[in-house]
Design a protein around this motif. Structure first.
Motif, mmCIF file in Angstrom:
data_model
loop_
_atom_site.group_PDB
_atom_site.id
_atom_site.type_symbol
_atom_site.label_atom_id
_atom_site.label_comp_id
_atom_site.label_asym_id
_atom_site.label_seq_id
_atom_site.Cartn_x
_atom_site.Cartn_y
_atom_site.Cartn_z
ATOM 1 N N VAL A 1 7.049 32.267 -26.705
ATOM 2 C CA VAL A 1 6.878 31.076 -27.534
ATOM 3 C C VAL A 1 6.809 31.462 -29.009
ATOM 4 C CG1 VAL A 1 5.394 29.104 -28.036
ATOM 5 C CG2 VAL A 1 5.740 29.838 -25.671
ATOM 6 N N LEU A 2 6.098 32.541 -29.317
ATOM 7 C CA LEU A 2 6.040 33.016 -30.698
ATOM 8 C C LEU A 2 7.420 33.449 -31.186
ATOM 9 C CD1 LEU A 2 2.737 35.119 -30.687
ATOM 10 C CD2 LEU A 2 3.090 32.810 -31.588
ATOM 11 N N ARG A 3 8.193 34.094 -30.300
ATOM 12 C CA ARG A 3 9.536 34.522 -30.695
ATOM 13 C C ARG A 3 10.439 33.314 -30.927
ATOM 14 N NH1 ARG A 3 11.102 39.591 -30.508
ATOM 15 N NH2 ARG A 3 9.780 40.197 -28.756
ATOM 16 N N ALA A 4 10.254 32.263 -30.144
ATOM 17 C CA ALA A 4 11.036 31.044 -30.348
ATOM 18 C C ALA A 4 10.717 30.426 -31.709
ATOM 19 C CB ALA A 4 10.755 30.045 -29.227
ATOM 20 N N LEU A 5 9.429 30.353 -32.048
ATOM 21 C CA LEU A 5 9.030 29.816 -33.347
ATOM 22 C C LEU A 5 9.626 30.642 -34.481
ATOM 23 C CD1 LEU A 5 7.226 27.941 -35.121
ATOM 24 C CD2 LEU A 5 5.454 29.704 -34.924
ATOM 25 N N GLN A 6 9.499 31.948 -34.400
ATOM 26 C CA GLN A 6 10.029 32.820 -35.441
ATOM 27 C C GLN A 6 11.532 32.639 -35.595
ATOM 28 O OE1 GLN A 6 9.160 37.323 -36.285
ATOM 29 N NE2 GLN A 6 10.777 37.251 -34.755
ATOM 30 N N THR A 7 12.246 32.542 -34.496
ATOM 31 C CA THR A 7 13.699 32.443 -34.536
ATOM 32 C C THR A 7 14.155 31.107 -35.097
ATOM 33 O OG1 THR A 7 13.774 33.876 -32.585
ATOM 34 C CG2 THR A 7 15.808 32.756 -33.191
ATOM 35 N N VAL A 8 13.472 30.020 -34.749
ATOM 36 C CA VAL A 8 13.822 28.707 -35.295
ATOM 37 C C VAL A 8 13.652 28.709 -36.812
ATOM 38 C CG1 VAL A 8 13.104 26.280 -35.444
ATOM 39 C CG2 VAL A 8 13.362 27.374 -33.216
ATOM 40 N N ILE A 9 12.562 29.275 -37.283
ATOM 41 C CA ILE A 9 12.305 29.289 -38.723
ATOM 42 C C ILE A 9 13.291 30.206 -39.445
ATOM 43 C CG2 ILE A 9 10.623 29.957 -40.488
ATOM 44 C CD1 ILE A 9 8.431 29.037 -38.527
ATOM 45 N N GLU A 10 13.632 31.334 -38.850
ATOM 46 C CA GLU A 10 14.571 32.260 -39.482
ATOM 47 C C GLU A 10 15.975 31.684 -39.539
ATOM 48 O OE1 GLU A 10 12.417 36.478 -38.300
ATOM 49 O OE2 GLU A 10 14.152 35.754 -37.161
ATOM 50 N N THR A 11 16.408 31.017 -38.492
ATOM 51 C CA THR A 11 17.763 30.474 -38.453
ATOM 52 C C THR A 11 17.852 29.079 -39.041
ATOM 53 O OG1 THR A 11 17.457 29.557 -36.214
ATOM 54 C CG2 THR A 11 18.297 31.812 -36.384
ATOM 55 N N GLY A 12 16.704 28.380 -39.133
ATOM 56 C CA GLY A 12 16.697 27.022 -39.662
ATOM 57 C C GLY A 12 17.255 25.989 -38.721
ATOM 58 N N SER A 13 17.383 26.359 -37.439
ATOM 59 C CA SER A 13 18.047 25.456 -36.496
ATOM 60 C C SER A 13 17.632 25.772 -35.066
ATOM 61 C CB SER A 13 19.570 25.599 -36.634
ATOM 62 O OG SER A 13 20.258 25.081 -35.528
ATOM 63 N N VAL A 14 17.356 24.733 -34.286
ATOM 64 C CA VAL A 14 17.079 24.923 -32.868
ATOM 65 C C VAL A 14 18.339 25.429 -32.161
ATOM 66 C CG1 VAL A 14 16.516 23.737 -30.704
ATOM 67 C CG2 VAL A 14 15.189 23.260 -32.772
ATOM 68 N N THR A 15 19.477 24.902 -32.573
ATOM 69 C CA THR A 15 20.741 25.305 -31.954
ATOM 70 C C THR A 15 21.007 26.795 -32.151
ATOM 71 O OG1 THR A 15 21.681 23.112 -32.334
ATOM 72 C CG2 THR A 15 23.228 24.903 -31.906
ATOM 73 N N ARG A 16 20.859 27.278 -33.406
ATOM 74 C CA ARG A 16 21.100 28.683 -33.685
ATOM 75 C C ARG A 16 20.059 29.559 -32.990
ATOM 76 N NH1 ARG A 16 23.980 31.435 -34.551
ATOM 77 N NH2 ARG A 16 23.591 32.583 -36.466
ATOM 78 N N ALA A 17 18.823 29.093 -32.952
ATOM 79 C CA ALA A 17 17.775 29.855 -32.276
ATOM 80 C C ALA A 17 18.075 29.976 -30.790
ATOM 81 C CB ALA A 17 16.420 29.188 -32.491
ATOM 82 N N ALA A 18 18.536 28.884 -30.193
ATOM 83 C CA ALA A 18 18.856 28.898 -28.764
ATOM 84 C C ALA A 18 19.985 29.872 -28.472
ATOM 85 C CB ALA A 18 19.230 27.487 -28.311
ATOM 86 N N GLU A 19 20.987 29.932 -29.344
ATOM 87 C CA GLU A 19 22.098 30.863 -29.158
ATOM 88 C C GLU A 19 21.614 32.302 -29.206
ATOM 89 O OE1 GLU A 19 24.764 29.781 -32.247
ATOM 90 O OE2 GLU A 19 25.576 28.029 -31.197
ATOM 91 N N ARG A 20 20.746 32.596 -30.169
ATOM 92 C CA ARG A 20 20.260 33.971 -30.299
ATOM 93 C C ARG A 20 19.379 34.368 -29.126
ATOM 94 N NH1 ARG A 20 16.399 36.407 -35.015
ATOM 95 N NH2 ARG A 20 17.931 35.511 -36.436
#
Length: 287
Positions: free
Chosen positions: A9-28
């Motif tokens: 869950v923490l990694r999901a939060l970090q990735t969303v903020i870094e990519t600025g997008s739920v879509t990009r975070a989901a891809e990564r």
């Protein structure tokens, strides 16, 4: 309140903020968008406060999200370091990576930091340069891997396509060419293929031009445009409220798409290069 902060869950939060997008975070993260959204909502419910908010087209951290992210990064770094310690495959040596400013630097920096934590015996060095400089460095053996940009019709079989985007004629709002002086061009320098394209398009229609500004950075080029010093070419990612697409040239002087690609310097890359290559492709490829 649930006192646990799950790693995923923490990694999901970090990735969303870094990519600025739920879509990009989901891809990564190799998850569905709904799974990422659910993780964030679950965390917000657990802490009883919003952690992300929208800023234009991007998702950014709220005030509480910023504070949590400070702790999350420490937790994830310790977690990744522990896994790396017990990882039986230890990659060693040095990786020399080149990239352009077209690559989202916050996202790339985060990826390289994670890669370095997982492979602590690898020394990753990065160079930010224009695409033609990076391609020459690959040929000269000065780089092992490069994220570069070129027109879609010019990419080679050895290039791994990450994403494409449009290029536009850009200037500050209300800008018009001077009738007596011709078009004043703002460019990234003599070797930049954006500059070559702009000059070819203008010359083909008999439009007089002169180079007014040469600057190797996107920030400098955007600042020169915003000050009204001339017109130039920029990709879609760098449009903002300070500059806009100059429609008359868009219609009369259409421009091709550009591709952002990843290229090895060698035809037979070593395992350490292949591992980083695969990570970058999985994280940065769009569509």
């Amino acid at each position: 309140m649930n006192q646990r902060l799950p790693i995923d869950v923490l990694r999901a939060l970090q990735t969303v903020i870094e990519t600025g997008s739920v879509t990009r975070a989901a891809e990564r993260l190799h998850l569905s968008q709904s799974a990422v959204s659910w993780k964030i909502k679950r965390l917000e419910k657990q802490l009883d406060r919003p952690l992300i908010q929208r800023d234009g087209q991007r998702l950014v951290a709220s005030e509480d999200g910023v504070q949590l992210l400070i702790h999350a990064r420490r937790i994830l770094e310790a977690h990744d370091a522990a896994l790396a310690h017990f990882n039986p495959v230890q990659l060693q040596g040095c990786v020399r990576l080149g990239a352009t400013e077209q690559v989202p630097m916050a996202e790339l920096s985060s990826l390289l930091a994670q890669f370095s934590r997982q492979h602590r015996q690898l020394d990753v060095r990065i160079v930010i340069e224009q695409s033609h400089v990076l391609r020459q460095a690959l040929m000269d053996g000065e780089l092992d891997l490069a994220l570069h940009q070129d027109f879609t019709h010019r990419i080679e079989a050895r290039d791994q396509l990450l994403w494409t985007e449009h290029v536009h004629w850009c200037a500050r709002p209300g800008w018009q060419p001077e009738a007596d002086a011709g078009v004043r061009l703002i460019t990234f320098g003599p070797g930049c293929f954006y500059r070559q394209l702009a000059q070819e398009r203008l010359s083909a229609l008999g439009i007089r031009w002169q180079v007014a500004v040469e600057c190797g950075s996107v920030e400098g080029v955007v600042s020169a445009m915003a000050a009204g010093l001339g017109i130039g070419l920029l990709s879609s990612a760098h449009l903002d409220k300070l500059i806009e697409v100059y429609r008359p040239f868009e219609q009369r002087l259409p421009l091709p798409e550009v591709a952002n690609v990843l290229r090895f310097g060698s035809e037979n890359p070593e395992p350490r290069l292949q591992v980083l290559h695969d990570l970058l492709v999985q994280a940065l490829r769009r569509g």
